[in-house]
Motif scaffolding. Structure first.
Motif, mmCIF file in Angstrom:
data_model
loop_
_atom_site.group_PDB
_atom_site.id
_atom_site.type_symbol
_atom_site.label_atom_id
_atom_site.label_comp_id
_atom_site.label_asym_id
_atom_site.label_seq_id
_atom_site.Cartn_x
_atom_site.Cartn_y
_atom_site.Cartn_z
ATOM 1 N N THR A 92 -2.530 -21.599 -7.688
ATOM 2 C CA THR A 92 -3.473 -20.707 -8.350
ATOM 3 C C THR A 92 -3.949 -19.605 -7.418
ATOM 4 O O THR A 92 -4.892 -18.907 -7.722
ATOM 5 N N PRO A 94 -3.857 -15.873 -5.864
ATOM 6 C CA PRO A 94 -3.650 -14.664 -6.664
ATOM 7 C C PRO A 94 -2.200 -14.237 -6.817
ATOM 8 O O PRO A 94 -1.818 -13.683 -7.830
ATOM 9 N N ASP A 132 -0.009 -24.347 -14.039
ATOM 10 C CA ASP A 132 0.744 -23.296 -13.362
ATOM 11 C C ASP A 132 2.083 -23.009 -14.032
ATOM 12 O O ASP A 132 2.275 -21.951 -14.623
ATOM 13 N N CYS A 162 -9.467 -23.063 -14.336
ATOM 14 C CA CYS A 162 -8.740 -21.791 -14.280
ATOM 15 C C CYS A 162 -9.580 -20.634 -14.790
ATOM 16 O O CYS A 162 -10.493 -20.807 -15.590
ATOM 17 N N THR A 166 -6.191 -14.676 -13.159
ATOM 18 C CA THR A 166 -4.894 -15.058 -12.590
ATOM 19 C C THR A 166 -3.752 -14.607 -13.497
ATOM 20 O O THR A 166 -2.763 -14.033 -13.032
#
Length: 204
Positions: A92, A94, A132, A162, A166
């Motif tokens: 996670t 950037p 992800d 989250c 992102t």
């Protein structure tokens, strides 16, 4: 819409999201979650009752060996690793999703094509945390379906731990470096017909 799959923390239906042409993604078309090995007996029964057309387990082979899916022997199950098998990593950061896209285009596209070829019924995709690898594949599918980046990010932000930024950064990189989801996937080997099949499957 949260899925009532006991044992899964991040199970949800991505139906109901707006598209740029004023339509909505279809409920019961694409379901995302964390790993199914955590499902309780009730959760396993709930997945079976959903009439899933195909389960895509995006984890690496070593992960599935360590924590097998309860559906591994079912005809609907496919282990389809989304990215090349690497050392364990937290993704996670950037730039991690950008790197994932840059270095795995053919593998990611190969999994995406399987979405278009799947039999009728809901598509269920998951990795380990449902964050992800699942987040990247779902973002691509929703982009192809015409869902704007802000709505894709809002859905991603529903995932435990989250934030939407992102995915917004990831989609901006997809546009800037690869010309957007359509170009990224066609250069990876998907046909326009296959992309249309995914779009038509997801949009009512």
């Amino acid at each position: 819409m949260k899925l009532d799959w006991p044992g899964c923390l991040n199970g949800r239906d991505v139906g109901g999201l707006p598209t740029a042409d004023g339509r909505r993604t279809r409920f019961g078309a694409l379901l995302r979650s964390d790993s199914h090995n955590r499902l309780t007996a009730e959760g396993i029964a709930a997945v079976r009752a959903a009439g899933i057309g195909r389960i895509f387990d995006l984890r690496w082979a070593r992960e599935t060996a360590r924590e097998p899916s309860p559906f591994a022997d079912d005809p609907v199950y496919r282990n389809a690793p989304l990215i090349a098998e690497l050392a364990e990593q937290g993704t996670t950061m950037p730039d991690a999703y950008r790197t994932m896209l840059d270095e795995n285009r053919r593998q990611i596209t190969g999994v995406f094509v399987q979405l278009s070829d799947a039999p009728p019924g809901p598509l269920a995709v998951h990795c380990s945390a449902g964050r992800d690898r699942t987040g990247v594949l779902v973002a691509l599918a929703l982009s192809v379906a015409g869902v704007p980046p802000e709505s894709i990010a809002s859905d991603y932000a529903l995932t435990e731990g989250c934030g939407g930024d992102t995915i917004l950064r990831t989609l901006a990189h997809l546009d800037d470096r690869h010309g957007g989801a359509f170009t990224y996937l066609t250069k990876g080997g998907a046909s326009r017909a296959q992309l249309r099949q995914v779009r038509d499957r997801l949009v009512s």
